[in-house]
Design an enzyme around this catalytic site. Sequence first.
Site, PDB file in Angstrom:
ATOM      1  N   VAL A 272       0.859  -1.183   0.000  1.00 41.27           N
ATOM      2  CA  VAL A 272       0.000   0.000   0.000  1.00 41.27           C
ATOM      3  C   VAL A 272       0.895   1.231   0.000  1.00 41.27           C
ATOM      4  O   VAL A 272       1.835   1.325   0.798  1.00 41.27           O
ATOM      5  CB  VAL A 272      -0.955  -0.018   1.205  1.00 41.27           C
ATOM      6  CG1 VAL A 272      -1.674   1.314   1.361  1.00 41.27           C
ATOM      7  CG2 VAL A 272      -1.949  -1.165   1.035  1.00 41.27           C
ATOM      8  N   HIS A 538      10.258  -3.427  20.217  1.00 44.76           N
ATOM      9  CA  HIS A 538       8.916  -3.155  20.720  1.00 44.76           C
ATOM     10  C   HIS A 538       8.408  -1.736  20.462  1.00 44.76           C
ATOM     11  O   HIS A 538       7.785  -1.135  21.339  1.00 44.76           O
ATOM     12  CB  HIS A 538       8.870  -3.431  22.239  1.00 44.76           C
ATOM     13  CG  HIS A 538       9.117  -4.867  22.594  1.00 44.76           C
ATOM     14  ND1 HIS A 538       9.545  -5.269  23.845  1.00 44.76           N
ATOM     15  CD2 HIS A 538       8.990  -6.001  21.875  1.00 44.76           C
ATOM     16  CE1 HIS A 538       9.675  -6.594  23.864  1.00 44.76           C
ATOM     17  NE2 HIS A 538       9.349  -7.063  22.677  1.00 44.76           N
ATOM     18  N   HIS A 582       6.616  -7.609  26.537  1.00 48.95           N
ATOM     19  CA  HIS A 582       6.811  -7.799  25.102  1.00 48.95           C
ATOM     20  C   HIS A 582       5.470  -7.474  24.460  1.00 48.95           C
ATOM     21  O   HIS A 582       4.413  -7.726  25.045  1.00 48.95           O
ATOM     22  CB  HIS A 582       7.244  -9.230  24.828  1.00 48.95           C
ATOM     23  CG  HIS A 582       8.549  -9.581  25.494  1.00 48.95           C
ATOM     24  ND1 HIS A 582       9.656  -9.976  24.808  1.00 48.95           N
ATOM     25  CD2 HIS A 582       8.904  -9.563  26.799  1.00 48.95           C
ATOM     26  CE1 HIS A 582      10.653 -10.192  25.643  1.00 48.95           C
ATOM     27  NE2 HIS A 582      10.220  -9.944  26.872  1.00 48.95           N
TER      28      HIS A 582
HETATM   29  C1  LIG Z   1      12.527  -9.719  15.690  1.00 42.73           C
HETATM   30  C2  LIG Z   1      11.361  -9.420  16.620  1.00 42.73           C
HETATM   31  C3  LIG Z   1      11.256 -10.113  17.814  1.00 42.73           C
HETATM   32  C4  LIG Z   1      10.192  -9.852  18.683  1.00 42.73           C
HETATM   33  N1  LIG Z   1      10.019 -10.638  19.776  1.00 42.73           N
HETATM   34  C5  LIG Z   1       8.863 -10.540  20.488  1.00 42.73           C
HETATM   35  C6  LIG Z   1       8.545 -11.459  21.520  1.00 42.73           C
HETATM   36  O1  LIG Z   1       9.284 -12.399  21.815  1.00 42.73           O
HETATM   37  N2  LIG Z   1       7.361 -11.302  22.178  1.00 42.73           N
HETATM   38  C7  LIG Z   1       6.512 -10.277  21.892  1.00 42.73           C
HETATM   39  O2  LIG Z   1       5.476 -10.148  22.546  1.00 42.73           O
HETATM   40  N3  LIG Z   1       6.795  -9.383  20.933  1.00 42.73           N
HETATM   41  C8  LIG Z   1       7.930  -9.519  20.203  1.00 42.73           C
HETATM   42  N4  LIG Z   1       8.181  -8.643  19.198  1.00 42.73           N
HETATM   43  C9  LIG Z   1       7.250  -7.523  18.986  1.00 42.73           C
HETATM   44  C10 LIG Z   1       5.924  -7.956  18.381  1.00 42.73           C
HETATM   45  O3  LIG Z   1       6.129  -9.025  17.488  1.00 42.73           O
HETATM   46  C11 LIG Z   1       5.299  -6.743  17.676  1.00 42.73           C
HETATM   47  O4  LIG Z   1       5.078  -5.707  18.615  1.00 42.73           O
HETATM   48  C12 LIG Z   1       3.950  -7.045  17.051  1.00 42.73           C
HETATM   49  O5  LIG Z   1       4.009  -8.238  16.317  1.00 42.73           O
HETATM   50  C13 LIG Z   1       3.543  -5.892  16.152  1.00 42.73           C
HETATM   51  O6  LIG Z   1       2.287  -6.159  15.570  1.00 42.73           O
HETATM   52  P1  LIG Z   1       1.654  -5.144  14.511  1.00 42.73           P
HETATM   53  O7  LIG Z   1       0.383  -5.747  14.067  1.00 42.73           O
HETATM   54  O8  LIG Z   1       1.638  -3.792  15.101  1.00 42.73           O
HETATM   55  O9  LIG Z   1       2.714  -5.067  13.333  1.00 42.73           O
HETATM   56  P2  LIG Z   1       3.280  -6.246  12.422  1.00 42.73           P
HETATM   57  O10 LIG Z   1       2.986  -7.565  13.009  1.00 42.73           O
HETATM   58  O11 LIG Z   1       4.701  -5.919  12.134  1.00 42.73           O
HETATM   59  O12 LIG Z   1       2.411  -6.145  11.101  1.00 42.73           O
HETATM   60  C14 LIG Z   1       2.493  -5.118  10.155  1.00 42.73           C
HETATM   61  C15 LIG Z   1       2.232  -5.769   8.808  1.00 42.73           C
HETATM   62  O13 LIG Z   1       1.972  -4.772   7.848  1.00 42.73           O
HETATM   63  C16 LIG Z   1       2.707  -5.034   6.688  1.00 42.73           C
HETATM   64  N5  LIG Z   1       2.915  -3.743   6.037  1.00 42.73           N
HETATM   65  C17 LIG Z   1       3.651  -2.698   6.483  1.00 42.73           C
HETATM   66  N6  LIG Z   1       3.598  -1.680   5.616  1.00 42.73           N
HETATM   67  C18 LIG Z   1       2.792  -2.088   4.606  1.00 42.73           C
HETATM   68  C19 LIG Z   1       2.354  -1.478   3.401  1.00 42.73           C
HETATM   69  N7  LIG Z   1       2.743  -0.259   3.070  1.00 42.73           N
HETATM   70  N8  LIG Z   1       1.523  -2.185   2.590  1.00 42.73           N
HETATM   71  C20 LIG Z   1       1.123  -3.439   2.921  1.00 42.73           C
HETATM   72  N9  LIG Z   1       1.517  -4.068   4.041  1.00 42.73           N
HETATM   73  C21 LIG Z   1       2.343  -3.391   4.865  1.00 42.73           C
HETATM   74  C22 LIG Z   1       3.973  -5.684   7.187  1.00 42.73           C
HETATM   75  O14 LIG Z   1       4.643  -6.412   6.188  1.00 42.73           O
HETATM   76  C23 LIG Z   1       3.438  -6.563   8.311  1.00 42.73           C
HETATM   77  O15 LIG Z   1       3.010  -7.812   7.844  1.00 42.73           O
HETATM   78  C24 LIG Z   1       9.250  -8.865  18.337  1.00 42.73           C
HETATM   79  C25 LIG Z   1       9.355  -8.166  17.121  1.00 42.73           C
HETATM   80  C26 LIG Z   1      10.403  -8.441  16.267  1.00 42.73           C
HETATM   81  C27 LIG Z   1      10.486  -7.699  14.964  1.00 42.73           C
END
Ligand SMILES: Cc1cc2nc3c(=O)[nH]c(=O)nc-3n(C[C@H](O)[C@H](O)[C@H](O)COP(=O)(O)OP(=O)(O)OC[C@H]3O[C@@H](n4cnc5c(N)ncnc54)[C@H](O)[C@@H]3O)c2cc1C
Length: 605
Positions: A272, A538, A582
């Site tokens: 997007v 985070h 987390h």
């Molecule tokens: C390496 C790592 C380790 C972690 N370890 C832990 C843990 O052990 N325990 C824990 O609780 N949390 C952990 N976290 C944090 C946790 O995973 C995140 O806070 C949470 O998953 C974020 O969710 P979200 O829905 O906000 O974003 P996300 O799950 O990142 O989802 C965003 C989605 O949007 C998509 N996207 C972005 N921009 C666009 C666009 N322009 N067009 C289309 N799609 C797009 C991305 O590709 C992604 O799929 C970790 C994070 C990472 C990166």
Amino acid sequence: MYSTMFFNANNAMRTSLLRLLIFPIACYATLYNSFEDITPTSFDFVIVGGGTAGCVLANRLSENANVSVLLLEAGPSNADVFDSIIPMLPSLLNPNTLYDWNYSTTPQTGFNGRSIQYPRGHMLGGSSSVNYMAYTVASFEDWNRYARLSGDDGWSWSSIQKYIARNEDWTPPADGHNTSGQYNPAYHSSQGITSVSLPGFAHDFDSLIIATTAEKPRRFPFNLDMNDGRPLGLGWIQTTIKGGQRSSSATSYLGGDFASRENLHIVVNTRVTRLFHNGLHKVSPIFRTVEFTQSETGPRTNVTATKEVILSAGAVGTPQILLLSGIGDQEALTALGINTIVDNPSVGHNLSDHPVLPNVWYVNSTATFDDLSRNSTFAAAEVASWAKTQQGMLVDSPLAHLVWARVPDGSYSIPDPSAGPLTGQYEMLFSNGWLGATQAPPTGYFMTISTAVTAPSSRGNLTLSTSNPFDQPNINPNLLGTDFDLFVMKEAVRAARDFVTAEAWESYVVREFETLAAATTPATLEQYIRKNSGTIFHPVGTASMSPKGARYGVVDPDLLVKGVSGLRIADASILPLVPSAHTQVPVYIVGERAASLVKSAHGLD
Ligand SMILES: Cc1cc2nc3c(=O)[nH]c(=O)nc-3n(C[C@H](O)[C@H](O)[C@H](O)COP(=O)(O)OP(=O)(O)OC[C@H]3O[C@@H](n4cnc5c(N)ncnc54)[C@H](O)[C@@H]3O)c2cc1C
Ligand SMILES: *[C@@H]1O[C@H](CO)[C@@H](O)[C@H](O)[C@H]1NC(C)=O
Ligand SMILES: *[C@@H]1O[C@H](CO)[C@@H](O)[C@H](O)[C@H]1NC(C)=O
Ligand SMILES: *[C@@H]1O[C@H](CO)[C@@H](O)[C@H](O)[C@H]1NC(C)=O
Ligand SMILES: *[C@@H]1O[C@H](CO)[C@@H](O)[C@H](O)[C@H]1NC(C)=O
Ligand SMILES: *[C@@H]1O[C@H](CO)[C@@H](O)[C@H](O)[C@H]1NC(C)=O
Ligand SMILES: *[C@@H]1O[C@H](CO)[C@@H](O)[C@H](O)[C@H]1NC(C)=O
Ligand SMILES: *[C@@H]1O[C@H](CO)[C@@H](O)[C@H](O)[C@H]1NC(C)=O
Ligand SMILES: *[C@@H]1O[C@H](CO)[C@@H](O)[C@H](O)[C@H]1NC(C)=O
């Protein structure tokens, strides 16, 4: 910084894995590689980002067969991505892989000007497909503070319990051991969708860690269940794993029969680029058109939702899309040639995140995970055993027990940035091996006690670098940006050092790794911290919620974007402050509550 980390992407290992893999492979009946492959052109809801929260929304809104849902994900499908299935191997997924956004931060003042890698999942399931799977719900004080900061009691600890129950599916550990005394069943649900379990492989140091809680109960009291709202103390980690395999929002909320719903359309490899407004609702521009593309140079396509657009692109993607769409600070947008539709200086600001530091000790044991990354015979045997029986050390996250703790009362002079006296200001994370910023040294066996500042006073921000959606934004988490945060990190390192002085460790811990051992004075300790800390991934707060009518903030407590119509945000970016936890469970809770709010707004429940 678990960034460049400890497992080399080992081809021999992957090949043996492919050969040995025996369990059925996930498939999606309604997954498309291109929007052109979809028959319908009209959708009630368009969800931007198939990540942790996005998959929750896709599932919940498509429960009603009369509602049509389009989910757009920039990254590839998670199906058959073995690195994402095996829990012990998140380091094969980031940074700088096909499944990562490959971001790095601006130079961090708190890190002596270093810029660090800033992984975000770039695949279906988002960061839940690449994370370390720790399952932590945060403290009751964290949630009650969200209720206070948003002016909505629907975000309080008691109100969010029903969303935890909808999300969590408590599951036995991979090895089926007796888990009595390792958690409190009263605080867990087996009615939800994402699987959660205790570790399924016993490690030599488990009994030493528990013995330390008996030896040093004042500083490290045993906590039967850190997910009961009162996390302080040391307890067994709970992780989003089932039967030795990762449970992500993609494998859970889009797993099983869910993905074959005819009213749910999932399109991957589709980015997007911005949103358009089309008309006014009273005085508010209606943002229901989504522009997307499959490549930087490829054609752009519009799709318009008949009911709502839901932004779930995460703490980096969501503010980036808002800014590209003209919702943000007018002065900054004008400077980049972007026409401002809604002047809102809060977009991208108030980012908060947790700094983390890996502290390593040499140990008198060979039963660590260190050989996985440097002995291919050993690694192949572990992979074979995992593939055949779903047993062995690969069934778990590289993280083991966790401690949530506070610095002494009265030891600092600023107002306590944590949510309250029963909430952690720092965390200690145990790993049975080297979990440093670089690969494990060729010899030696290790234990890592990572320390993280979980109630930082620093705030960072995210701004656009250009008006091109394919350019990465300026990400400034401002880690260790205040004296307070540095002070807490120093206290956390001291606590970790104190931990291993318990008698339990006498014949196990040999000595500190050289970098830690050199941190003997306040000045060298400070330099050790600044040189070796990173992010524990985070970030939140870049599209923060605030009370209705507040002069700051990006969304109202019902997650509708302020000043516009037809647009909601559901992901980590809406949390006003980073919780002392987390962040994946808080994000699942945001996803579940958002779905419930959307359903009631449209009479769908
Ligand atoms: C390496 C790592 C380790 C972690 N370890 C832990 C843990 O052990 N325990 C824990 O609780 N949390 C952990 N976290 C944090 C946790 O995973 C995140 O806070 C949470 O998953 C974020 O969710 P979200 O829905 O906000 O974003 P996300 O799950 O990142 O989802 C965003 C989605 O949007 C998509 N996207 C972005 N921009 C666009 C666009 N322009 N067009 C289309 N799609 C797009 C991305 O590709 C992604 O799929 C970790 C994070 C990472 C990166
Ligand atoms: C779907 O729509 C049909 C026809 O309008 C209606 O009869 C049915 O009850 C609806 N189903 C649900 C789950 O709302
Ligand atoms: C990240 O880098 C890897 C390796 O260079 C590449 O394959 C991948 O496409 C990049 N991710 C994005 C979102 O560009
Ligand atoms: C598990 O262990 C507890 C405590 O030792 C014991 O009371 C219980 O009977 C055990 N459960 C099973 C199924 O063995
Ligand atoms: C998408 O919609 C916007 C706003 O209505 C319009 O300016 C643009 O030309 C459209 N793009 C395409 C490819 O139709
Ligand atoms: C950041 O959040 C605080 C409340 O914690 C608020 O007062 C301030 O206005 C916010 N800043 C911006 C730029 O939104
Ligand atoms: C590698 O692992 C195998 C199997 O565990 C073991 O037999 C061998 O000694 C190890 N090699 C080294 C160099 O440690
Ligand atoms: C972002 O945060 C940093 C660190 O606090 C600050 O120096 C900088 O001015 C902020 N940028 C903007 C655009 O507010
Ligand atoms: C290492 O452990 C063995 C027993 O497993 C013990 O005999 C030995 O003394 C220990 N070595 C050290 C340096 O503590």
